[in-house]
Design an enzyme around this catalytic site. Structure first.
Site, short mmCIF file in Angstrom:
data_model
loop_
_atom_site.label_atom_id
_atom_site.label_comp_id
_atom_site.label_asym_id
_atom_site.label_seq_id
_atom_site.Cartn_x
_atom_site.Cartn_y
_atom_site.Cartn_z
N ALA A 29 0.81 -1.22 0.00
CA ALA A 29 0.00 0.00 0.00
C ALA A 29 0.84 1.27 0.00
O ALA A 29 0.34 2.34 -0.33
CB ALA A 29 -0.91 -0.01 1.21
N SER A 30 2.13 1.16 0.39
CA SER A 30 2.90 2.41 0.36
C SER A 30 3.66 2.54 -0.96
O SER A 30 4.42 3.47 -1.16
CB SER A 30 3.85 2.49 1.57
OG SER A 30 4.51 1.26 1.72
N ASP A 32 4.24 2.52 -5.32
CA ASP A 32 3.89 3.36 -6.45
C ASP A 32 2.55 2.96 -7.10
O ASP A 32 1.68 3.80 -7.37
CB ASP A 32 5.05 3.15 -7.43
CG ASP A 32 4.98 4.04 -8.61
OD1 ASP A 32 4.82 5.25 -8.39
OD2 ASP A 32 5.05 3.52 -9.75
N LYS A 165 1.02 -9.27 -13.50
CA LYS A 165 2.13 -9.90 -14.18
C LYS A 165 3.43 -9.32 -13.65
O LYS A 165 3.38 -8.20 -13.14
CB LYS A 165 2.02 -9.69 -15.70
CG LYS A 165 2.16 -8.21 -16.12
CD LYS A 165 2.47 -8.10 -17.56
CE LYS A 165 3.88 -7.68 -17.80
NZ LYS A 165 4.19 -6.28 -17.59
N GLU A 233 5.51 2.00 -28.00
CA GLU A 233 5.49 2.96 -26.89
C GLU A 233 6.55 4.02 -27.12
O GLU A 233 7.60 3.72 -27.69
CB GLU A 233 5.87 2.26 -25.58
CG GLU A 233 4.91 1.22 -25.13
CD GLU A 233 5.34 0.71 -23.77
OE1 GLU A 233 5.21 1.46 -22.78
OE2 GLU A 233 5.85 -0.42 -23.68
N HIS A 257 0.49 -9.39 -22.76
CA HIS A 257 -0.41 -8.53 -23.56
C HIS A 257 -0.48 -8.96 -25.04
O HIS A 257 -1.56 -9.04 -25.62
CB HIS A 257 0.04 -7.07 -23.52
CG HIS A 257 0.33 -6.57 -22.15
ND1 HIS A 257 -0.43 -6.90 -21.06
CD2 HIS A 257 1.30 -5.74 -21.67
CE1 HIS A 257 0.05 -6.30 -19.98
NE2 HIS A 257 1.10 -5.60 -20.33
N LYS A 362 3.09 6.44 -29.57
CA LYS A 362 2.35 5.49 -28.72
C LYS A 362 1.22 4.97 -29.60
O LYS A 362 0.36 5.74 -30.05
CB LYS A 362 1.78 6.23 -27.51
CG LYS A 362 0.83 5.40 -26.68
CD LYS A 362 1.57 4.43 -25.80
CE LYS A 362 0.64 3.60 -24.93
NZ LYS A 362 1.29 2.42 -24.39
C1 BG6 Z 1 3.15 -3.05 -18.90
C2 BG6 Z 1 4.62 -3.21 -19.18
O1 BG6 Z 1 2.58 -4.29 -18.62
O2 BG6 Z 1 2.52 -2.47 -20.04
C3 BG6 Z 1 5.23 -1.86 -19.49
O3 BG6 Z 1 5.26 -3.76 -18.04
C4 BG6 Z 1 4.48 -1.19 -20.61
O4 BG6 Z 1 6.60 -1.99 -19.82
C5 BG6 Z 1 2.98 -1.17 -20.34
O5 BG6 Z 1 4.95 0.14 -20.69
C6 BG6 Z 1 2.23 -0.70 -21.56
O6 BG6 Z 1 0.89 -0.51 -21.20
P1 BG6 Z 1 -0.01 0.55 -21.97
O7 BG6 Z 1 -1.35 0.42 -21.34
O8 BG6 Z 1 0.61 1.90 -21.75
O9 BG6 Z 1 0.01 0.18 -23.43
#
Ligand code: BG6
Length: 510
Positions: A29-30, A32, A165, A233, A257, A362
Site C-alpha cells: 500500500a505504500s 507506487d 504480471k 510505446e 499482452h 504510442k
Molecule cells: C506493462 C509493461 O505491462 O505495459 C510496461 O510492463 C508497458 O513496460 C505497459 O509500458 C504498456 O501498457 P499501456 O497500457 O501503456 O500500453
C-alpha cells in the site's frame, strides 16, 4: 457444467451486476502502483457508485502508518495527479491501514483480527479481495502466509487474490508460483491481471468479430493474407531498470499482452460469452501455436535495443545509458516475431507481432490484411496491382476501426484510390469509457474472471516462449544478433525486411 451454472452464465450479461459487499486489502500500500493506479481506480468506482454499498479498503505494507497517514498519503497522490476530489471525504472514510511484515505469520494474525473488526464497523460480511501490489518475488510468500492464517478459506464468504504480471519468468517458475498460490486459493479465487484485457477496445475485438455476421465468414486463411499486431510505446524503461533488465521485451510484453491480443483476434468463437468458455477458446489457440523454429530463430525474430534519439523535440538517452542499466546490456527493448497458428482456420497465415519502447508514437494497433482480388480485370488500365483490403483495429490512442477499400477516383481517368470507412469508438456512445484498472477491479469485485489469465493459458504461453528465450539468451552471437534503433524511430530497419506491414514500408499510414 450443471444446467443451473449455465443459466447463471447467460444471466450474467443481461442482469445489471452489482458487487457483493466486500473489503479490499492492498499489499504494497505504500508503493507506487497503489497511489498511481489502484486507489485512483477505486476512487473513480466509488465516485461513480460502482463500489458495493458496504465496502472498505485496508492498505497493508511494511511502513508504520496510521489510517490518517494513509489517507493523507493517498490524497496527496490524487492531488498530484490533478484528480477531482469532490467525493473524497466519503471515500477517505473507507480507507484504513495495517502494517504487515510480509513473511511474518504474526502480522497475518494481526491483520485477520483487524479485518474482522473493520468488517463489523463497515457491515461487510467477510468477503475479501487481497490485491498484491508488491514485487512479484513476494507473491508466493504473501499467498502462503494468507493461506496459513486461514485468510484464503471460503466458508460463509468469498476470498479472492489478485496478482499482477509477471506470472513467473519462465514455465518452471510460473508453475512454482502457482503451486504457492494454490496452497490456499483455488483457481476460481485467483485473478491474474492483464490490464490490456481490461482496455475497452481490446474487449471490443470479440464484439466486433462475433456480434457482426459479415466479418467472421472472411476471418480465415481463405481471405486473410497476414495479420499484424503492434504495440509501440514512446516511453523508455523509466524507473524500472531493475525489473526490465531481467525481463526484456519478450517477457514484459509478449508473454502477456501480445499473446492476449493474438488470442482475441485468432481464437474460435466460444459458445457463450462467459469467462471459462472464452478462456477455453484462448487455451485452444495457445495450444495451436506452431513451436517456434529455434534452429532458424533469426528468420522469425528480430530483437533490438534503443539508442539515443529524439521524440517530439526531446532528447532521450540510449537504453544502456538509462539509470540502473548495465552499459553493456544485451536486453532487447524491441521485438518483431513471426508466428503461425497451426489449425484449420489459420494454416499458413503469418501473424507479425511487434512491441518496442521509445518508438516514434504510442500506438497499439491490429491490422488484418486481406488477400488481393483473385483476378485483376483492371490490370491493363491501371498497370499495377490492386491494393488489398485492410481492416485496422486501433486499440489506443484514437480508439476506432477503419476498413480500407478501393474506389474510383472522380474524373475521366480510370484510376483507383484507397478510401476508409471509419468508426470512432466514442462516437454516439451513451456512456463514457472506463479505464483499464477500474474495469479490472470492478470485475474482481464481481467475481467474473473473463478478463483475467487462467493458469493453463499462462503455462502454454511460457511453454511457447521458453525455447525462444533460452535460444536468444544462450546464443553465442547474441550481441551481434541484437539490432539497434534510434529512439523516436520505428525500430530496426531489418524488421521491415521480415514484416511486410512494418511502418517503414508504409510510412503514409502512420
Ligand atoms: C506493462 C509493461 O505491462 O505495459 C510496461 O510492463 C508497458 O513496460 C505497459 O509500458 C504498456 O501498457 P499501456 O497500457 O501503456 O500500453
Amino acid at each position: 457444467m450443471p444446467p443451473e451454472k449455465q443459466d447463471q452464465e447467460v444471466n450474467r450479461s443481461i442482469v445489471p451486476r452489482m458487487p457483493d459487499d466486500c473489503a479490499i486489502v492492498i499489499f504494497g500500500a505504500s508503493g507506487d502502483l497503489t497511489g498511481r493506479k489502484l486507489v485512483p481506480a477505486l476512487y473513480h468506482l466509488f465516485a461513480g457508485k460502482a463500489t458495493p454499498e458496504h465496502f472498505y479498503i485496508c492498505g497493508a505494507a511494511r511502513s508504520e502508518l496510521s489510517d490518517e497517514d494513509f489517507r493523507a498519503k493517498m490524497r496527496g497522490a490524487m492531488e498530484e495527479a490533478g484528480e477531482d476530489l469532490a467525493a473524497w471525504d466519503g471515500f477517505a472514510a473507507c480507507l484504513h491501514y495495517q502494517s504487515v511484515v510480509y513473511d511474518d505469520g504474526k502480522s497475518y494474525a494481526a491483520l485477520a483480527g483487524r479485518l474482522d473488526a473493520l468488517d463489523g464497523d463497515h457491515r461487510v460480511p467477510g468477503n475479501r479481495i487481497f490485491e498484491c501490489a508488491i514485487p512479484p518475488t513476494l507473491y508466493a510468500t504473501v499467498a502462503v502466509k494468507l493461506a496459513e492464517a486461514g485468510l484464503s478459506r471460503e466458508e460463509h464468504s468469498w476470498r479472492r487474490v489478485v496478482v499482477e504480471k509477471p506470472f513467473g519468468r519462465d514455465l518452471a517458475s510460473s508453475r512454482e508460483l502457482n503451486r504457492a498460490i494454490g496452497q490456499g486459493f483455488a483457481e476460481h479465487q485467483v485473478f491474474r491481471i492483464d490490464h490490456y484485457l481490461a482496455k475497452e477496445t481490446v474487449q471490443n475485438i470479440m464484439m466486433f468479430r462475433f456480434a457482426n455476421a459479415i466479418f467472421e465468414p472472411l476471418w480465415n486463411r481463405n481471405y486473410i493474407e497476414q495479420v499484424s499486431i503492434l504495440s509501440a510505446e514512446t516511453l523508455g524503461v523509466e524507473h524500472r531498470a531493475g525489473y526490465y533488465k531481467k525481463a526484456g521485451v519478450l517477457r514484459d510484453m509478449f508473454q502477456n499482452h501480445m499473446m492476449q491480443l493474438l488470442a482475441l483476434v485468432a481464437a474460435e468463437p466460444p459458445s457463450l460469452f462467459a469467462a471459462d468458455r472464452v478462456r477455453d477458446e484462448k487455451t485452444k489457440l495457445f495450444r495451436s501455436l506452431r513451436p517456434f523454429p529455434t534452429h532458424e530463430l533469426y528468420d522469425y525474430l528480430i530483437l533490438a535495443q534503443y539508442e539515443a534519439g529524439e521524440i517530439d523535440g526531446q532528447e532521450y538517452p540510449a537504453y544502456r545509458a538509462e539509470p540502473g542499466v548495465d552499459p553493456s546490456s544485451l536486453t532487447p527493448t524491441y521485438a518483431t516475431m513471426k508466428v503461425f497458428v497451426d489449425n484449420w482456420r489459420w494454416q499458413g497465415v503469418p501473424f507479425y507481432i511487434t512491441s518496442g519502447k521509445r518508438l516514434a508514437q504510442k500506438l497499439t494497433r491490429i491490422e488484418i490484411i486481406f488477400r488481393e482480388v483473385p483476378h485483376s480485370l483492371f490490370r491493363q488500365v491501371l498497370g499495377e496491382d490492386i491494393i488489398a483490403n485492410r481492416l485496422v483495429l486501433n486499440i489506443q490512442p484514437n480508439e476506432g476501426i477503419t476498413l480500407y477499400f478501393q474506389a474510383k477516383q472522380p474524373g475521366a481517368e480510370v484510376d483507383l484510390r484507397t478510401v476508409g470507412l471509419h468508426f470512432e469508438y466514442q462516437d454516439g456512445a451513451v456512456r463514457k469509457g472506463i479505464k483499464a484498472y477500474e474495469k479490472a477491479l470492478a470485475e474482481v469485485m464481481l467475481g467474473d474472471q473473463m478478463l483475467f489469465w487462467r493458469q493453463d493459458g499462462v503455462e502454454l504461453c511460457w511453454a511457447f516462449l521458453d525455447p525462444v528465450l533460452e535460444a536468444c539468451e544462450s546464443c553465442g552471437d547474441r550481441a551481434d544478433r541484437l539490432h539497434r534503433y534510434r529512439a523516436g524511430s520505428w525500430g530496426p530497419h531489418d524488421a521491415a525486411k521480415m514484416w511486410p506491414g512494418h511502418p517503414y514500408n508504409h510510412l503514409e499510414r502512420y
